[in-house]
Design a protein around this motif. Sequence first.
Motif, short mmCIF file in Angstrom:
data_model
loop_
_atom_site.label_atom_id
_atom_site.label_comp_id
_atom_site.label_asym_id
_atom_site.label_seq_id
_atom_site.Cartn_x
_atom_site.Cartn_y
_atom_site.Cartn_z
N MET A 23 0.83 -1.20 0.00
CA MET A 23 0.00 0.00 0.00
C MET A 23 0.87 1.26 0.00
SD MET A 23 -3.08 1.10 0.03
CE MET A 23 -4.13 2.38 0.56
N ILE A 24 1.94 1.26 0.78
CA ILE A 24 2.83 2.43 0.82
C ILE A 24 3.51 2.61 -0.52
CG2 ILE A 24 4.91 3.40 1.85
CD1 ILE A 24 4.00 2.20 4.51
N GLY A 25 3.93 1.51 -1.13
CA GLY A 25 4.54 1.57 -2.46
C GLY A 25 3.60 2.15 -3.49
N GLU A 26 2.32 1.76 -3.41
CA GLU A 26 1.31 2.28 -4.34
C GLU A 26 1.11 3.78 -4.10
OE1 GLU A 26 -3.39 1.67 -5.56
OE2 GLU A 26 -2.35 0.09 -4.46
N MET A 27 1.11 4.21 -2.84
CA MET A 27 0.93 5.63 -2.53
C MET A 27 2.10 6.45 -3.06
SD MET A 27 -0.80 5.38 1.27
CE MET A 27 -0.36 7.03 1.67
N ILE A 28 3.31 5.94 -2.91
CA ILE A 28 4.49 6.65 -3.41
C ILE A 28 4.45 6.72 -4.94
CG2 ILE A 28 7.01 6.52 -3.64
CD1 ILE A 28 7.02 5.35 -0.77
N THR A 29 4.09 5.61 -5.57
CA THR A 29 3.98 5.58 -7.02
C THR A 29 2.94 6.57 -7.51
OG1 THR A 29 4.64 3.25 -7.09
CG2 THR A 29 3.46 4.10 -9.00
N LEU A 30 1.77 6.59 -6.87
CA LEU A 30 0.72 7.52 -7.28
C LEU A 30 1.12 8.97 -7.04
CD1 LEU A 30 -2.55 5.69 -6.16
CD2 LEU A 30 -1.71 6.09 -8.49
N ALA A 31 1.83 9.23 -5.95
CA ALA A 31 2.30 10.60 -5.68
C ALA A 31 3.27 11.05 -6.76
CB ALA A 31 2.95 10.67 -4.31
N MET A 32 4.15 10.18 -7.18
CA MET A 32 5.10 10.53 -8.23
C MET A 32 4.39 10.73 -9.58
SD MET A 32 8.36 8.17 -7.18
CE MET A 32 9.38 8.71 -8.52
N MET A 33 3.41 9.89 -9.86
CA MET A 33 2.65 10.05 -11.10
C MET A 33 1.82 11.33 -11.07
SD MET A 33 1.47 6.25 -12.14
CE MET A 33 1.57 6.42 -13.91
N ALA A 34 1.24 11.63 -9.92
CA ALA A 34 0.48 12.87 -9.78
C ALA A 34 1.38 14.07 -10.02
CB ALA A 34 -0.16 12.94 -8.39
N PHE A 35 2.59 14.00 -9.50
CA PHE A 35 3.57 15.07 -9.72
C PHE A 35 3.91 15.19 -11.20
CE2 PHE A 35 7.97 16.59 -9.99
CZ PHE A 35 7.83 17.83 -9.37
N ALA A 36 4.12 14.06 -11.84
CA ALA A 36 4.46 14.07 -13.28
C ALA A 36 3.33 14.68 -14.10
CB ALA A 36 4.75 12.64 -13.76
N LEU A 37 2.09 14.30 -13.81
CA LEU A 37 0.95 14.86 -14.55
C LEU A 37 0.76 16.34 -14.22
CD1 LEU A 37 -1.64 11.97 -14.29
CD2 LEU A 37 -0.40 12.74 -16.33
N GLY A 38 0.98 16.69 -12.98
CA GLY A 38 0.83 18.08 -12.57
C GLY A 38 1.88 18.99 -13.17
N MET A 39 3.04 18.43 -13.54
CA MET A 39 4.10 19.24 -14.12
C MET A 39 3.69 19.81 -15.48
SD MET A 39 6.36 19.60 -11.91
CE MET A 39 7.72 20.32 -12.78
N ASP A 40 2.83 19.12 -16.20
CA ASP A 40 2.32 19.64 -17.46
C ASP A 40 1.50 20.90 -17.20
OD1 ASP A 40 1.89 19.70 -20.23
OD2 ASP A 40 0.06 18.53 -20.05
N ALA A 41 0.60 20.83 -16.23
CA ALA A 41 -0.20 21.99 -15.86
C ALA A 41 0.69 23.10 -15.31
CB ALA A 41 -1.25 21.59 -14.82
#
Length: 181
Positions: A1-19
């Motif tokens: 679960m922690i690994g999934e949260m870290i992965t999602l946080a990094m992906m959210a950051f990657a997607l947010g960088m476009d905005a």
Amino acid sequence: MIGEMITLAMMAFALGMDAFSVSLGMGLLQLRLKQIAYIGATVGFFHVVMPLAGMTIGRLLSIQLGHAATYIGGALLFILGVQMVIASFHHEQERWLRPVGIGLFLFAFSVSLDSFSVGLSLGIYGVEMVLAVTAFGLTSMVLTWIGLLLGRRFQRWLGTYSEALGGAILLLFACKLLFPL
């Protein structure tokens, strides 16, 4: 679960960088703080709706396609990451979009379109929807606010590098799906 949260946080950051990168340029319009708050909230909303739609479709596809769906999701992330890196070197920005009325919705839609593809991949992979869309929405909203505020102070040199960084992060996660250890 922690690994999934870290992965999602990094992906959210990657997607947010476009905005973030597009907001840097938009911040040069000298917007009022009320407009900045509204723009960020709208972008955040679209970063919830678009991946949610993608995840829903992705889950349906994963049921139909089985194990091959993981590789399809990885391929989609790879293509999206490459597209983001390539786009970061094109210096033409969509200047005709003004963050008012329909222009605001077009702006929010355009910067959240890639989150639909990521949502599709995550739906195929079977990620927790509520956690993912919350992370995507909040991160993109905050990064949009930061980009708009920084855009008022700095030139565009950060924009190219931030979008390339976001693309590189998506490429890493694509490789994780395509080449599991």
